[in-house]
Structure formats: structure tokens, C-alpha cells
Write a protein that holds these residues in place. Structure first.
Motif, PDB file in Angstrom:
ATOM      1  N   ILE B  18       0.823  -0.855  -0.201  1.00 44.31           N
ATOM      2  CA  ILE B  18      -0.157  -0.073  -0.246  1.00 44.31           C
ATOM      3  C   ILE B  18       0.927   1.190  -0.035  1.00 44.31           C
ATOM      4  O   ILE B  18       0.177   2.387   0.263  1.00 44.31           O
ATOM      5  N   ALA B  19       1.964   1.136  -0.691  1.00 44.94           N
ATOM      6  CA  ALA B  19       3.280   2.485  -0.666  1.00 44.94           C
ATOM      7  C   ALA B  19       2.374   3.520  -1.949  1.00 44.94           C
ATOM      8  O   ALA B  19       2.620   2.818  -2.434  1.00 44.94           O
ATOM      9  N   GLU B  20       2.750   4.649  -0.792  1.00 44.90           N
ATOM     10  CA  GLU B  20       2.501   5.059  -1.931  1.00 44.90           C
ATOM     11  C   GLU B  20       3.504   6.271  -2.909  1.00 44.90           C
ATOM     12  O   GLU B  20       4.686   5.859  -2.169  1.00 44.90           O
ATOM     13  N   PRO B  21       3.117   6.618  -3.822  1.00 43.58           N
ATOM     14  CA  PRO B  21       4.900   7.306  -3.977  1.00 43.58           C
ATOM     15  C   PRO B  21       6.420   8.624  -2.913  1.00 43.58           C
ATOM     16  O   PRO B  21       6.906   8.151  -3.507  1.00 43.58           O
ATOM     17  N   LYS B  22       5.144   8.687  -2.516  1.00 45.54           N
ATOM     18  CA  LYS B  22       5.683   9.825  -1.643  1.00 45.54           C
ATOM     19  C   LYS B  22       6.662   8.635  -0.579  1.00 45.54           C
ATOM     20  O   LYS B  22       7.330   8.880  -0.409  1.00 45.54           O
ATOM     21  N   ASP B  23       5.882   7.779  -0.259  1.00 43.72           N
ATOM     22  CA  ASP B  23       6.612   6.604   0.337  1.00 43.72           C
ATOM     23  C   ASP B  23       7.924   6.207  -0.274  1.00 43.72           C
ATOM     24  O   ASP B  23       9.194   6.236   0.041  1.00 43.72           O
ATOM     25  N   TYR B  24       8.460   5.666  -1.198  1.00 43.42           N
ATOM     26  CA  TYR B  24       9.332   5.644  -2.310  1.00 43.42           C
ATOM     27  C   TYR B  24      10.608   6.887  -2.062  1.00 43.42           C
ATOM     28  O   TYR B  24      11.518   6.610  -2.314  1.00 43.42           O
ATOM     29  N   PHE B  25       9.452   8.584  -2.300  1.00 41.22           N
ATOM     30  CA  PHE B  25      10.974   9.590  -2.235  1.00 41.22           C
ATOM     31  C   PHE B  25      11.056   9.474  -1.041  1.00 41.22           C
ATOM     32  O   PHE B  25      12.208   9.811  -1.283  1.00 41.22           O
ATOM     33  N   ALA B  26      10.246   9.234   0.171  1.00 36.36           N
ATOM     34  CA  ALA B  26      10.517   9.609   1.139  1.00 36.36           C
ATOM     35  C   ALA B  26      12.328   8.288   1.927  1.00 36.36           C
ATOM     36  O   ALA B  26      13.265   9.346   2.619  1.00 36.36           O
ATOM     37  N   LEU B  27      11.834   7.931   0.638  1.00 38.12           N
ATOM     38  CA  LEU B  27      13.089   6.263   0.914  1.00 38.12           C
ATOM     39  C   LEU B  27      14.707   7.483   0.725  1.00 38.12           C
ATOM     40  O   LEU B  27      15.370   6.789   0.870  1.00 38.12           O
ATOM     41  N   LEU B  28      14.509   7.874  -0.050  1.00 33.68           N
ATOM     42  CA  LEU B  28      15.438   8.772  -1.038  1.00 33.68           C
ATOM     43  C   LEU B  28      16.662   9.782  -0.483  1.00 33.68           C
ATOM     44  O   LEU B  28      17.085  10.411   0.006  1.00 33.68           O
ATOM     45  N   LYS B  29      15.913   9.610   0.880  1.00 31.69           N
ATOM     46  CA  LYS B  29      16.219  10.969   2.300  1.00 31.69           C
ATOM     47  C   LYS B  29      16.568  12.088   1.687  1.00 31.69           C
ATOM     48  O   LYS B  29      17.396  13.086   0.476  1.00 31.69           O
ATOM     49  N   PRO B  30      14.822  13.300   1.283  1.00 32.42           N
ATOM     50  CA  PRO B  30      14.970  13.962   0.149  1.00 32.42           C
ATOM     51  C   PRO B  30      16.053  15.180   0.999  1.00 32.42           C
ATOM     52  O   PRO B  30      16.519  16.146  -0.284  1.00 32.42           O
ATOM     53  N   ARG B  31      15.974  15.622   1.950  1.00 30.21           N
ATOM     54  CA  ARG B  31      16.653  16.274   2.427  1.00 30.21           C
ATOM     55  C   ARG B  31      17.623  15.875   2.425  1.00 30.21           C
ATOM     56  O   ARG B  31      19.005  17.453   2.263  1.00 30.21           O
ATOM     57  N   VAL B  32      18.758  15.153   2.410  1.00 31.24           N
ATOM     58  CA  VAL B  32      20.255  14.947   1.988  1.00 31.24           C
ATOM     59  C   VAL B  32      20.470  15.247   0.857  1.00 31.24           C
ATOM     60  O   VAL B  32      21.272  15.885   0.397  1.00 31.24           O
ATOM     61  N   MET B  33      19.497  14.983  -0.062  1.00 23.82           N
ATOM     62  CA  MET B  33      19.728  15.111  -1.053  1.00 23.82           C
ATOM     63  C   MET B  33      19.869  16.584  -1.772  1.00 23.82           C
ATOM     64  O   MET B  33      20.564  17.046  -3.179  1.00 23.82           O
ATOM     65  N   TYR B  34      18.977  17.864  -0.795  1.00 24.80           N
ATOM     66  CA  TYR B  34      18.654  18.690  -1.278  1.00 24.80           C
ATOM     67  C   TYR B  34      20.043  19.169  -1.351  1.00 24.80           C
ATOM     68  O   TYR B  34      21.159  20.455  -2.191  1.00 24.80           O
ATOM     69  N   LEU B  35      21.297  18.774  -0.596  1.00 21.94           N
ATOM     70  CA  LEU B  35      22.067  19.319   0.035  1.00 21.94           C
ATOM     71  C   LEU B  35      22.983  18.882  -0.813  1.00 21.94           C
ATOM     72  O   LEU B  35      24.211  19.596  -1.914  1.00 21.94           O
ATOM     73  N   VAL B  36      22.959  17.515  -0.792  1.00 21.06           N
ATOM     74  CA  VAL B  36      23.656  17.307  -2.422  1.00 21.06           C
ATOM     75  C   VAL B  36      23.733  17.601  -4.254  1.00 21.06           C
ATOM     76  O   VAL B  36      24.446  17.715  -4.683  1.00 21.06           O
ATOM     77  N   VAL B  37      22.361  18.052  -3.749  1.00 21.33           N
ATOM     78  CA  VAL B  37      21.610  18.634  -5.588  1.00 21.33           C
ATOM     79  C   VAL B  37      23.214  20.082  -5.057  1.00 21.33           C
ATOM     80  O   VAL B  37      23.505  20.902  -6.001  1.00 21.33           O
ATOM     81  N   LEU B  38      22.830  21.284  -4.303  1.00 16.02           N
ATOM     82  CA  LEU B  38      23.905  22.250  -4.180  1.00 16.02           C
ATOM     83  C   LEU B  38      25.443  21.924  -4.220  1.00 16.02           C
ATOM     84  O   LEU B  38      26.140  22.766  -4.760  1.00 16.02           O
ATOM     85  N   THR B  39      25.419  21.042  -3.343  1.00 20.52           N
ATOM     86  CA  THR B  39      26.856  20.965  -3.255  1.00 20.52           C
ATOM     87  C   THR B  39      27.450  20.746  -4.752  1.00 20.52           C
ATOM     88  O   THR B  39      28.831  20.939  -4.945  1.00 20.52           O
ATOM     89  N   ALA B  40      26.948  19.675  -5.753  1.00 18.35           N
ATOM     90  CA  ALA B  40      27.435  18.893  -6.226  1.00 18.35           C
ATOM     91  C   ALA B  40      27.296  20.355  -7.913  1.00 18.35           C
ATOM     92  O   ALA B  40      27.723  20.336  -8.852  1.00 18.35           O
ATOM     93  N   LEU B  41      26.215  21.067  -7.544  1.00 21.84           N
ATOM     94  CA  LEU B  41      26.924  21.961  -8.392  1.00 21.84           C
ATOM     95  C   LEU B  41      27.079  23.308  -8.451  1.00 21.84           C
ATOM     96  O   LEU B  41      27.646  23.613  -9.523  1.00 21.84           O
ATOM     97  N   ALA B  42      27.538  23.251  -6.669  1.00 16.44           N
ATOM     98  CA  ALA B  42      29.325  23.727  -7.158  1.00 16.44           C
ATOM     99  C   ALA B  42      30.129  24.019  -7.574  1.00 16.44           C
ATOM    100  O   ALA B  42      31.089  24.336  -8.193  1.00 16.44           O
ATOM    101  N   GLY B  43      30.111  21.908  -7.730  1.00 20.69           N
ATOM    102  CA  GLY B  43      31.501  21.905  -8.039  1.00 20.69           C
ATOM    103  C   GLY B  43      31.259  21.821  -9.160  1.00 20.69           C
ATOM    104  O   GLY B  43      32.457  22.041 -10.012  1.00 20.69           O
TER     105      GLY B  43
END
Lengths: 57, 313
Positions: B18-43
Motif C-alpha cells: 500500500i506504499a504511495e509514491p511519496k513513501d518511495y520518495f522518502a526512501l531517497l532521504k530528500p533533505r540530504v538530496m537537497y544538500l547533495v544537489v547544492l554541493t554537486a551544483l557548486a562542483g
């Protein structure tokens, strides 16, 4: 007719919550696949250059 | 052919998701991903040469998905301890919304997809670095270091520090000193950031059997090490300006915010009991996130600004 009735009884019947979550997952997968198709097409054009479309057939 | 009339299974015994798409999104640790996006973008932005905008965007997407995949693998492996800790017990696997097998499959598929996409779109140096980052986080940190040594997040922090190097490699095909400096900033930032949280959640880690610094070596030792790493971080945060790939505006901001970081670490070091100690740790944890977003945000904005002015001029 008899066979059709039997077929509908075989298998797993999803409850409304399971059906709803499956439909939502399918929609998400569909949207992601569509986005990837567009993205990979655009990347292909960028990497190969626009002249890839301008070739003799 | 035998027609089975008597079905030996019961429908209730089957695990139907009964998993929703948002549950799979939560598996990606979105808050960590935002930081990864910013730091990789700086690179990507500070890399030498020019990269096409779309190639840069897809590379960034692949790096973010790769980081998310390692988060999913982490949640698959750590489900047992996540279920014990208050901070993590509502995650999709311990809460039962997603099974461990589903999380594992999701993490592995996204890992391979992100690495191969980065390899095909950018280059195989960047893809190899992304694969190593995922391996480092999922295997070296999650499966080995986390449950073994209080230095877990010091060494494991390297995984979170790699995105600028991967981004730089994706954009330029090489690893530059600039990206190594960005790596060092995140590497030195990780211990005071995590230990400030670990001071507050020390009991949780103790119950879960995870040897974090506060419950393994004591709160006094943790406070001292937070101060030491903060003193190392503040000057390293200024290096992008000193090495000439950031403006004087970045230089001033990094000096002021670095001093703020050290001041808050000093407050954590001094306040050792009761509510003042907790509020000092909370303050440092919140400020540490702001500090990293500020440094990398300014770096990205001013590099983008210079690029636009260059195009116009």
C-alpha cells in the motif's frame, strides 16, 4: 458463462486502499518514464548535434 | 492439467503493497538530496571549461538520484535500528509501508540507473566516482563503520563530501583542487553537524547499540571534538576565496559565518547540563545547516552571475 464466473473468483481481490496506492504508483512510474524519454531524446540531440536530424534518408 | 479448486493460501497472508509514491520518495532521504544537489551544483559551476546546460542538469539529476539510492540502501540495511530510534521509526521500512526487499530493489535499480546515466551523459570518471560514493555510503559507512566505531561519521562523512568532486568530474572530466577544497569543507563540517544532533539523541543511539561519539566516548569528549572540528572548518571555509574561485563577498561571508560557527561550538563546549546544554546543541545543529547552505549557495549564485555577465558582455 459458467467459466467466466469461475474466473472472476480466482485470484486476489485488492481492497480500495491497495487499488488506490497501486494506481498512484503506476501514475508516478508513467510520469517518470515519460520525463526520461523526453530527457534522453534531448540529451541525444545535444550530444550528437542538431545535424543528426538533417541527413539523407 | 489439474484445476485447483482449493486455494491453500489466504489472501490476508499475502503482502500487497500500500506504499504511495511519496513513501518511495522518502526512501531517497530528500533533505540530504537537497544538500547533495547544492554541493554537486557548486562542483559543476566551479569546474574549468564549459558544459552544456542540459548535460549539466542531467548530470546533477543523476548525482542526486545516486545519493538518493544510497539513502534507500541505508534504510534497507538499518531498518532494525531505525525501528528503535524515535527520530527514524516513522521511516517507510520500519513503519511497514515498504518492505525491506522493496527498498533494496529500489536502491539497487536507482544506483545502477544513476551511474550508467552519468557515464553515458557526462563521462565514466564521474560515473566511477558516483559508484564509489554509493558504495562508500551503503557498504563502508552503513554496513561497517556505523555499528563499529564512534569515528563512523568522521570517515563516513566522506561519502557526503564527494558530490562536488563528482560534479566537477562530470562537467570537466577531471578532478580539480577547487573541488577538493569543497570536499574538505563538507568533510570537516560533518562531525560537528552530526554530533550536535547526537548529543540530543544520545539515548536513542545507546538503545539502538550505535556507537556514536556521545554514548561511546562521553559528552565531554564530544563537545571537545565539536570545538576542534569547528576551529578547523572555519578557516577552510574561507579557502575558496583565498584560492581565487570565489569573490570577496564570499570571503567576508565565510569569515563572519565561520566565526559564528566557532562561537556556537564554544557555547556547546561551555554549557554542559540541563536545558542550556540542549539549546546550545540545537542551535549549533540548526546553524550548521544554514552555514553550509550559505557558503555553497553564495558560491553557486556568484558563479552563475559571472557566467551570465560573461555571456552578455
Amino acid at each position: 458463462m459458467m467459466m467466466a464466473e469461475t474466473d472472476t473468483q480466482i485470484g486476489i481481490k485488492l481492497n480500495p486502499a491497495q487499488e488506490k496506492s497501486r494506481r498512484n504508483r503506476n501514475i508516478a512510474i508513467g510520469l517518470i518514464l515519460a520525463a526520461l524519454i523526453v530527457l534522453f531524446y534531448a540529451v541525444t540531440i545535444v550530444k550528437l548535434g542538431p545535424s543528426v536530424l538533417n541527413r539523407p534518408l | 492439467m489439474t484445476y485447483v479448486k482449493d486455494q491453500s493460501f489466504k489472501q490476508d497472508s499475502l503482502e500487497i503493497s500500500i506504499a504511495e509514491p511519496k513513501d518511495y520518495f522518502a526512501l531517497l532521504k530528500p533533505r540530504v538530496m537537497y544538500l547533495v544537489v547544492l554541493t554537486a551544483l557548486a562542483g559543476i559551476m566551479t569546474a574549468p571549461g564549459h558544459v552544456h546546460g542540459l548535460i549539466g542538469f542531467v548530470s546533477l539529476l543523476a548525482i542526486a538520484v545516486g545519493a538518493g539510492a544510497s539513502g534507500a540502501l541505508n534504510m534497507w540495511y538499518d531498518a532494525d535500528i531505525d525501528a528503535i530510534m524515535t527520530r527514524t521509526r516513522t521511516r517507510p521500512v520500519p513503519s511497514g509501508r515498504i518492505t525491506g526487499d522493496q527498498a533494496l530493489a529500489f536502491g539497487l535499480i536507482l544506483s545502477f540507473a544513476s551511474v550508467f546515466t552519468l557515464g553515458l551523459v557526462a563521462n565514466w570518471l564521474a560515473a566511477s566516482l558516483l559508484a564509489f560514493t554509493i558504495f562508500f555510503y551503503a557498504v563502508i559507512y552503513t554496513m561497517w563503520l556505523k555499528r563499529w566505531t564512534p569515528q563512523n561519521i568522521v570517515i563516513g562523512g566522506a561519502a557526503g563530501a564527494f558530490p562536488p568532486i563528482v560534479g566537477c568530474a562530470a562537467a570537466s572530466g577531471s578532478i580539480t583542487w577547487d573541488s577538493v577544497i569543497l570536499f574538505t569543507i563538507i568533510f570537516l563540517w560533518t562531525p560537528p553537524h552530526f554530533w550536535a544532533l547526537a548529543i540530543l539523541k544520545s539515548q536513542d543511539y545507546e538503545e539502538a547499540g550505535v556507537p556514536m561519539m556521545p554514548n561511546a566516548k562521553g559528552l565531554d569528549r564530544t563537545r571537545l571534538e565539536i570545538l576542534i572540528y569547528s576551529l578547523l572548518l572555519a578557516p577552510v571555509g574561507v579557502l575558496p576565496w583565498l584560492f581565487g574561485f570565489a569573490s570577496p563577498v564570499y570571503g567576508v561571508l565565510s569569515i563572519v559565518s565561520g566565526l559564528g560557527f566557532v562561537a556556537l561550538a564554544w557555547r556547546v563546549f561551555q554549557r554542559r547540563t540541563g536545558k542550556p546544554a540542549d539549546s546550545a546543541a540545537k542551535g549549533l545543529f540548526a546553524y550548521s545547516i544554514l552555514y553550509l547552505f550559505l557558503l555553497f549557495g553564495v558560491l553557486v549564485i556568484e558563479t552563475a552571475g559571472a557566467l551570465i555577465l560573461n555571456r552578455l558582455g
